[in-house]
Each structure stands twice: as C-alpha cells, then as structure tokens.
Motif scaffolding. Structure first.
Motif, PDB file in Angstrom:
ATOM      1  N   GLY A   1       0.784  -1.230   0.000  1.00  0.00           N
ATOM      2  CA  GLY A   1       0.000   0.000   0.000  1.00  0.00           C
ATOM      3  C   GLY A   1       0.814   1.276   0.000  1.00  0.00           C
ATOM      4  O   GLY A   1       0.268   2.358   0.175  1.00  0.00           O
TER       5      GLY A   1
ATOM      6  N   CYS B   1      -0.861   1.136  -5.459  1.00  0.00           N
ATOM      7  CA  CYS B   1      -2.115   0.395  -5.692  1.00  0.00           C
ATOM      8  C   CYS B   1      -1.872  -1.065  -6.038  1.00  0.00           C
ATOM      9  O   CYS B   1      -2.689  -1.923  -5.710  1.00  0.00           O
ATOM     10  CB  CYS B   1      -2.879   0.991  -6.875  1.00  0.00           C
ATOM     11  SG  CYS B   1      -3.626   2.575  -6.629  1.00  0.00           S
TER      12      CYS B   1
ATOM     13  N   THR C   1      -4.674  -2.942 -10.562  1.00  0.00           N
ATOM     14  CA  THR C   1      -5.469  -1.815 -10.094  1.00  0.00           C
ATOM     15  C   THR C   1      -5.124  -0.595 -10.939  1.00  0.00           C
ATOM     16  O   THR C   1      -3.951  -0.312 -11.173  1.00  0.00           O
ATOM     17  CB  THR C   1      -5.190  -1.547  -8.597  1.00  0.00           C
ATOM     18  OG1 THR C   1      -5.436  -2.766  -7.878  1.00  0.00           O
ATOM     19  CG2 THR C   1      -6.081  -0.460  -8.055  1.00  0.00           C
TER      20      THR C   1
ATOM     21  N   GLU D   1      -1.595   4.390   0.801  1.00  0.00           N
ATOM     22  CA  GLU D   1      -2.966   3.888   0.739  1.00  0.00           C
ATOM     23  C   GLU D   1      -3.728   4.398   1.953  1.00  0.00           C
ATOM     24  O   GLU D   1      -3.305   4.204   3.090  1.00  0.00           O
ATOM     25  CB  GLU D   1      -2.920   2.367   0.747  1.00  0.00           C
ATOM     26  CG  GLU D   1      -4.250   1.677   0.671  1.00  0.00           C
ATOM     27  CD  GLU D   1      -4.041   0.175   0.665  1.00  0.00           C
ATOM     28  OE1 GLU D   1      -4.189  -0.441   1.735  1.00  0.00           O
ATOM     29  OE2 GLU D   1      -3.712  -0.367  -0.416  1.00  0.00           O
TER      30      GLU D   1
ATOM     31  N   ARG E   1      -9.025   0.878   1.292  1.00  0.00           N
ATOM     32  CA  ARG E   1      -9.520   0.060   0.184  1.00  0.00           C
ATOM     33  C   ARG E   1     -10.855  -0.506   0.632  1.00  0.00           C
ATOM     34  O   ARG E   1     -10.989  -0.936   1.776  1.00  0.00           O
ATOM     35  CB  ARG E   1      -8.564  -1.080  -0.164  1.00  0.00           C
ATOM     36  CG  ARG E   1      -7.283  -0.592  -0.790  1.00  0.00           C
ATOM     37  CD  ARG E   1      -6.437  -1.716  -1.352  1.00  0.00           C
ATOM     38  NE  ARG E   1      -6.244  -2.800  -0.402  1.00  0.00           N
ATOM     39  CZ  ARG E   1      -6.017  -4.060  -0.741  1.00  0.00           C
ATOM     40  NH1 ARG E   1      -5.974  -4.421  -1.995  1.00  0.00           N
ATOM     41  NH2 ARG E   1      -5.842  -4.968   0.177  1.00  0.00           N
TER      42      ARG E   1
ATOM     43  N   SER F   1     -12.489  -0.685  -4.794  1.00  0.00           N
ATOM     44  CA  SER F   1     -12.064   0.713  -4.870  1.00  0.00           C
ATOM     45  C   SER F   1     -11.052   1.040  -3.779  1.00  0.00           C
ATOM     46  O   SER F   1     -10.970   0.345  -2.771  1.00  0.00           O
ATOM     47  CB  SER F   1     -13.281   1.627  -4.731  1.00  0.00           C
ATOM     48  OG  SER F   1     -14.201   1.381  -5.776  1.00  0.00           O
ATOM     49  N   GLY F   2     -10.313   2.112  -3.991  1.00  0.00           N
ATOM     50  CA  GLY F   2      -9.354   2.557  -2.992  1.00  0.00           C
ATOM     51  C   GLY F   2      -9.095   4.049  -3.121  1.00  0.00           C
ATOM     52  O   GLY F   2      -9.429   4.667  -4.133  1.00  0.00           O
TER      53      GLY F   2
ATOM     54  N   TYR G   1      -5.886   6.868  -2.351  1.00  0.00           N
ATOM     55  CA  TYR G   1      -4.451   7.000  -2.112  1.00  0.00           C
ATOM     56  C   TYR G   1      -4.066   8.476  -2.132  1.00  0.00           C
ATOM     57  O   TYR G   1      -4.562   9.232  -2.963  1.00  0.00           O
ATOM     58  CB  TYR G   1      -3.664   6.263  -3.203  1.00  0.00           C
ATOM     59  CG  TYR G   1      -3.852   4.767  -3.147  1.00  0.00           C
ATOM     60  CD1 TYR G   1      -2.865   3.949  -2.615  1.00  0.00           C
ATOM     61  CD2 TYR G   1      -5.018   4.176  -3.598  1.00  0.00           C
ATOM     62  CE1 TYR G   1      -3.044   2.579  -2.551  1.00  0.00           C
ATOM     63  CE2 TYR G   1      -5.215   2.812  -3.532  1.00  0.00           C
ATOM     64  CZ  TYR G   1      -4.222   2.018  -3.005  1.00  0.00           C
ATOM     65  OH  TYR G   1      -4.407   0.651  -2.924  1.00  0.00           O
TER      66      TYR G   1
ATOM     67  N   SER H   1      -8.792   4.504  -6.928  1.00  0.00           N
ATOM     68  CA  SER H   1      -8.425   3.341  -7.724  1.00  0.00           C
ATOM     69  C   SER H   1      -9.593   2.383  -7.908  1.00  0.00           C
ATOM     70  O   SER H   1     -10.576   2.434  -7.171  1.00  0.00           O
ATOM     71  CB  SER H   1      -7.276   2.590  -7.040  1.00  0.00           C
ATOM     72  OG  SER H   1      -7.717   2.023  -5.821  1.00  0.00           O
TER      73      SER H   1
ATOM     74  N   SER I   1      -9.891  -1.884  -8.782  1.00  0.00           N
ATOM     75  CA  SER I   1      -9.210  -3.158  -9.013  1.00  0.00           C
ATOM     76  C   SER I   1      -9.943  -3.979 -10.064  1.00  0.00           C
ATOM     77  O   SER I   1     -11.164  -3.912 -10.178  1.00  0.00           O
ATOM     78  CB  SER I   1      -9.132  -3.962  -7.713  1.00  0.00           C
ATOM     79  OG  SER I   1      -8.342  -3.287  -6.776  1.00  0.00           O
TER      80      SER I   1
ATOM     81  N   ASN J   1      -7.430  -9.979  -1.231  1.00  0.00           N
ATOM     82  CA  ASN J   1      -7.777  -8.568  -1.343  1.00  0.00           C
ATOM     83  C   ASN J   1      -8.136  -8.013   0.031  1.00  0.00           C
ATOM     84  O   ASN J   1      -9.296  -7.918   0.392  1.00  0.00           O
ATOM     85  CB  ASN J   1      -8.918  -8.378  -2.343  1.00  0.00           C
ATOM     86  CG  ASN J   1      -9.150  -6.929  -2.671  1.00  0.00           C
ATOM     87  OD1 ASN J   1      -8.408  -6.058  -2.235  1.00  0.00           O
ATOM     88  ND2 ASN J   1     -10.181  -6.659  -3.446  1.00  0.00           N
TER      89      ASN J   1
END
Length: 170
Positions: free
Chosen positions: A35, A71, A78, A103, A106, A110-111, A113, A133, A135, A151
């Motif tokens: 991350g 990511c 991602t 990071e 998440r 989705s995430g 950053y 982000s 994935s 994940n």
C-alpha cells in the motif's frame, strides 16, 4: 522481510519491467511496501514549461506513477478511476523530486491514495495528489508465480490496521 513486503516488492519489479514511461523518464523506485510507494525523478530541461518551471503534466505523471505502484502492491491489477492534483510550489531543472504514495483505504474494488511530491534537496512540498483506484480481476504477477495476496480491505471495509493508520471507520 514479511510475505506481504516480499509480494509488494515482486509486484513493483514486475510493473517496472513493463513500465516504459517510467523507465524513459528515469523514474526510480526508492521504496515499496504494501500500500505504499516512494519514487524519484530528476527534473530535466525537457520537463519545464515556458516559465522555466516544472510542467504540471510531469509532476502529475510522477505522482500518478507512485499511486499506481502503491495500488498494485497487493497483486491485483489496479488502475486509476480518478485523480486530482494541487500544485503547491515550483520545481526547476535539476531538482530531484520524490513522490510518496500512501494507501488511505480500500473498500470492495475501490481505494483512495494520497501522494505528496517533494523536492529532495530541501523537503519542500511541490504537489499534493489524491487518486481513486479500481481493481480488476487480474493478478500483477505472471500466471504460475506463487504469492497471490487476498484482497485485504475487501467489501467488509479496510483492515483494522489500515483503519488505525487513517482514522477510517467501516
């Protein structure tokens, strides 16, 4: 080195081997962890605009590249869904710039950053970047390579560790 740290390192090496843009611009990986990514680039004379300061596109590119590497440390392909940048201060030819991506959370696929771009010489902040982000159902590492990560921070929300680091609640 933990299994997660080793996985992150291998994912970054795999990504860099395919990343012609980063290679062409001399972007170097300074640090990788799950991350997280810290990348460096020296600003050349072809990266400045008509005011002799860093062209915003190159600053965005460095931040976006650090975002991508952070990511993809979990061995799930991602990509960026959205990103914003704020240019804080000018950078000039010869400046060594360092982008540190972290990071924040998440959730599902989705995430979020955050990336800070600093001038290495004096630590001055040049830009702040936030990326969202998404994935995909693919691995970063080639087929047959062991070490696929689960994940973390899936639909249940971010891990308790990530919640503590970011103050996020699920």
């Amino acid at each position: 080195m933990s299994d997660a740290a080793e996985l992150a390192r291998r994912c970054a090496e795999t990504l860099y081997a395919r990343d012609r843009a980063a290679q062409h611009l001399g972007i170097e990986i300074a640090e990788i962890a799950p991350g997280r990514a810290r990348l460096r680039m020296t600003l050349t004379g072809t990266m400045v605009n008509g005011f002799d300061i860093a062209h915003g596109g190159y600053l965005f590119l460095l931040a976006d590249t650090a975002f991508a590497y952070a990511c993809n440390t979990h061995d799930t392909v991602t990509v960026a869904a959205a990103a914003d940048v704020v240019f804080v201060a000018p950078a000039r030819t010869g400046d060594v710039l360092e982008a540190t991506a972290v990071e924040r959370t998440r959730y599902g696929r989705s995430g979020v950053y955050d990336v800070t771009v600093r001038r290495v010489q004096d630590g001055g902040v040049i830009a702040e970047f936030r990326g969202n982000s998404r994935s995909r159902d693919e691995r970063v590492l080639p087929p047959g390579v062991p070490g696929e990560a689960k994940n973390a921070g899936s639909a249940e929300g971010p891990s308790p560790q990530r919640q503590a680091e970011t103050g996020a609640a699920s």
